[in-house]
Write a protein that holds these residues in place. Structure first.
Motif, PDB file in Angstrom:
ATOM      1  N   TYR A   7      39.673  36.922  40.770  1.00 18.42           N
ATOM      2  CA  TYR A   7      40.590  38.035  40.556  1.00 18.42           C
ATOM      3  C   TYR A   7      40.714  38.349  39.069  1.00 18.42           C
ATOM      4  O   TYR A   7      40.649  39.518  38.665  1.00 18.42           O
ATOM      5  CB  TYR A   7      41.961  37.698  41.144  1.00 18.42           C
ATOM      6  CG  TYR A   7      43.006  38.767  40.924  1.00 18.42           C
ATOM      7  CD1 TYR A   7      43.027  39.913  41.714  1.00 18.42           C
ATOM      8  CD2 TYR A   7      43.970  38.645  39.917  1.00 18.42           C
ATOM      9  CE1 TYR A   7      43.983  40.900  41.522  1.00 18.42           C
ATOM     10  CE2 TYR A   7      44.923  39.629  39.712  1.00 18.42           C
ATOM     11  CZ  TYR A   7      44.926  40.749  40.525  1.00 18.42           C
ATOM     12  OH  TYR A   7      45.862  41.727  40.326  1.00 18.42           O
ATOM     13  N   ALA A  10      37.556  39.907  37.917  1.00 19.64           N
ATOM     14  CA  ALA A  10      37.407  41.251  38.472  1.00 19.64           C
ATOM     15  C   ALA A  10      38.303  42.262  37.754  1.00 19.64           C
ATOM     16  O   ALA A  10      37.851  43.362  37.407  1.00 19.64           O
ATOM     17  CB  ALA A  10      37.718  41.241  39.968  1.00 19.64           C
ATOM     18  N   ILE A  11      39.579  41.908  37.511  1.00 17.57           N
ATOM     19  CA  ILE A  11      40.455  42.889  36.868  1.00 17.57           C
ATOM     20  C   ILE A  11      40.023  43.128  35.422  1.00 17.57           C
ATOM     21  O   ILE A  11      40.154  44.245  34.905  1.00 17.57           O
ATOM     22  CB  ILE A  11      41.950  42.484  36.930  1.00 17.57           C
ATOM     23  CG1 ILE A  11      42.213  41.181  36.173  1.00 17.57           C
ATOM     24  CG2 ILE A  11      42.425  42.403  38.367  1.00 17.57           C
ATOM     25  CD1 ILE A  11      43.711  40.863  36.061  1.00 17.57           C
ATOM     26  N   GLU A  14      36.879  45.395  35.775  1.00 14.45           N
ATOM     27  CA  GLU A  14      37.255  46.729  36.251  1.00 14.45           C
ATOM     28  C   GLU A  14      37.967  47.514  35.160  1.00 14.45           C
ATOM     29  O   GLU A  14      37.758  48.717  35.004  1.00 14.45           O
ATOM     30  CB  GLU A  14      38.146  46.607  37.489  1.00 14.45           C
ATOM     31  CG  GLU A  14      37.472  46.033  38.721  1.00 14.45           C
ATOM     32  CD  GLU A  14      36.393  46.944  39.272  1.00 14.45           C
ATOM     33  OE1 GLU A  14      36.461  48.162  39.030  1.00 14.45           O
ATOM     34  OE2 GLU A  14      35.475  46.437  39.921  1.00 14.45           O
ATOM     35  N   GLY A  44      45.751  47.076  44.378  1.00 14.31           N
ATOM     36  CA  GLY A  44      46.836  46.207  44.810  1.00 14.31           C
ATOM     37  C   GLY A  44      48.177  46.918  44.816  1.00 14.31           C
ATOM     38  O   GLY A  44      49.026  46.671  45.676  1.00 14.31           O
ATOM     39  N   TYR A  64      49.065  40.240  33.871  1.00 14.15           N
ATOM     40  CA  TYR A  64      47.917  41.010  34.354  1.00 14.15           C
ATOM     41  C   TYR A  64      47.802  42.340  33.610  1.00 14.15           C
ATOM     42  O   TYR A  64      46.695  42.813  33.331  1.00 14.15           O
ATOM     43  CB  TYR A  64      48.041  41.286  35.857  1.00 14.15           C
ATOM     44  CG  TYR A  64      47.992  40.056  36.734  1.00 14.15           C
ATOM     45  CD1 TYR A  64      47.470  38.856  36.264  1.00 14.15           C
ATOM     46  CD2 TYR A  64      48.462  40.096  38.045  1.00 14.15           C
ATOM     47  CE1 TYR A  64      47.427  37.730  37.070  1.00 14.15           C
ATOM     48  CE2 TYR A  64      48.412  38.970  38.867  1.00 14.15           C
ATOM     49  CZ  TYR A  64      47.897  37.787  38.371  1.00 14.15           C
ATOM     50  OH  TYR A  64      47.848  36.684  39.175  1.00 14.15           O
ATOM     51  N   GLY A  96      34.053  41.818  42.660  1.00 16.76           N
ATOM     52  CA  GLY A  96      35.465  42.181  42.655  1.00 16.76           C
ATOM     53  C   GLY A  96      35.876  42.904  43.922  1.00 16.76           C
ATOM     54  O   GLY A  96      36.972  42.677  44.453  1.00 16.76           O
ATOM     55  N   PHE A 100      38.832  41.339  45.955  1.00 16.87           N
ATOM     56  CA  PHE A 100      40.037  42.136  46.162  1.00 16.87           C
ATOM     57  C   PHE A 100      40.312  42.325  47.653  1.00 16.87           C
ATOM     58  O   PHE A 100      41.464  42.296  48.095  1.00 16.87           O
ATOM     59  CB  PHE A 100      39.884  43.511  45.498  1.00 16.87           C
ATOM     60  CG  PHE A 100      40.037  43.498  44.004  1.00 16.87           C
ATOM     61  CD1 PHE A 100      40.762  42.507  43.364  1.00 16.87           C
ATOM     62  CD2 PHE A 100      39.456  44.480  43.231  1.00 16.87           C
ATOM     63  CE1 PHE A 100      40.905  42.501  41.986  1.00 16.87           C
ATOM     64  CE2 PHE A 100      39.597  44.502  41.852  1.00 16.87           C
ATOM     65  CZ  PHE A 100      40.326  43.498  41.224  1.00 16.87           C
ATOM     66  N   THR A 101      39.249  42.535  48.426  1.00 14.33           N
ATOM     67  CA  THR A 101      39.399  42.748  49.871  1.00 14.33           C
ATOM     68  C   THR A 101      40.001  41.512  50.542  1.00 14.33           C
ATOM     69  O   THR A 101      40.920  41.620  51.359  1.00 14.33           O
ATOM     70  CB  THR A 101      38.046  43.086  50.507  1.00 14.33           C
ATOM     71  OG1 THR A 101      37.548  44.320  49.961  1.00 14.33           O
ATOM     72  CG2 THR A 101      38.167  43.231  52.020  1.00 14.33           C
ATOM     73  N   GLY A 104      43.620  41.164  49.539  1.00 11.46           N
ATOM     74  CA  GLY A 104      44.427  42.151  50.277  1.00 11.46           C
ATOM     75  C   GLY A 104      44.655  41.736  51.713  1.00 11.46           C
ATOM     76  O   GLY A 104      45.756  41.907  52.257  1.00 11.46           O
ATOM     77  N   THR A 125      42.917  47.512  48.868  1.00 10.13           N
ATOM     78  CA  THR A 125      42.929  46.715  47.637  1.00 10.13           C
ATOM     79  C   THR A 125      41.586  46.788  46.931  1.00 10.13           C
ATOM     80  O   THR A 125      41.517  46.844  45.698  1.00 10.13           O
ATOM     81  CB  THR A 125      43.261  45.244  47.954  1.00 10.13           C
ATOM     82  OG1 THR A 125      44.447  45.176  48.756  1.00 10.13           O
ATOM     83  CG2 THR A 125      43.469  44.440  46.675  1.00 10.13           C
ATOM     84  N   GLY A 126      40.500  46.806  47.722  1.00  8.83           N
ATOM     85  CA  GLY A 126      39.169  46.806  47.152  1.00  8.83           C
ATOM     86  C   GLY A 126      38.739  48.126  46.536  1.00  8.83           C
ATOM     87  O   GLY A 126      38.063  48.142  45.502  1.00  8.83           O
TER      88      GLY A 126
END
Length: 207
Positions: A7, A10-11, A14, A44, A64, A96, A100-101, A104, A125-126
């Motif tokens: 996570y 990924a954030i 992204e 999210g 975050y 990611g 994320f999926t 979620g 979420t994804g």
């Protein structure tokens, strides 16, 4: 711990990719931070608002927000070099998407919503972060026009729940879905797998 680490990766990725898209649209640093943060945390946020899950993740974990802002500013600084790492961003984005999926889906399970809504929570979420990025940058969302993306998130969420139903542990199910979902997304990018794309001609032409 695995999903938490993914996570964070990924954030960060992204937020950087969102900032790079914002740079191509001529945004200032505030705009880059806004787009980067929306890309990283938007999915999210949309999920939590729809499910009534409060406080929002980035409010209860404000670090975050600082991570995504820092990542966006870093992308602006390193832009000349990051352009040569597009393949890496695609791979991290794919990872990611699945991470994320799964996250979620876990939120949906925790809230006790029905199975279809759990899968939708995972997909939202994804994909919604990227949709917000594209809308802020005045583009047709990527998820609606290129390669398999949202459908992979839906399939990953369904597979995750199926494995849990079969008695597979959450950690094992997460790894299995991460591997299979990531591989499918990368193959879709490599071979341009996509749903049928419609044009004005398919609608009888525009006048």
């Amino acid at each position: 711990m695995l999903l938490y680490t993914l996570y964070l990766i990924a954030i960060t990725a992204e937020a950087m990719s969102g900032a790079l898209v914002g740079m191509r649209r001529g945004m200032d640093r505030f705009g880059l931070c806004l787009v980067g943060t929306a890309t990283a945390l938007g999915g999210g946020t949309v999920r939590d608002v729809l499910l009534g899950n409060y406080p929002l993740t980035w409010i209860s974990h404000s670090n975050y927000v600082f991570i995504t802002i820092g990542a966006a500013l870093l992308a602006a600084t390193l832009a000349p070099w990051l352009r040569h790492l597009q393949g890496l961003f695609v791979a991290v984005d794919a990872l990611g998407l699945i991470a994320f999926t799964i996250i979620g889906c876990n939120v949906g399970l925790k809230l006790g919503v029905s199975t279809p809504i759990v899968v939708l929570a995972g997909a939202i979420t994804g994909v919604c972060g990227g949709m917000l990025r594209d809308l802020l940058c005045n583009e047709i969302p990527l998820v609606l026009r290129q390669d398999l993306y949202a459908s992979i998130a839906l399939a990953a969420g369904g597979l995750y729940l199926l494995l849990l139903h079969w008695g597979v542990t959450a950690d094992t199910a997460s790894v299995a879905v991460l591997v299979s979902g990531f591989a499918t997304r990368m193959l879709a990018v490599r071979f341009h797998w996509q749903l049928k794309v419609y044009s004005s001609a398919d609608a009888g032409g525009a006048h």
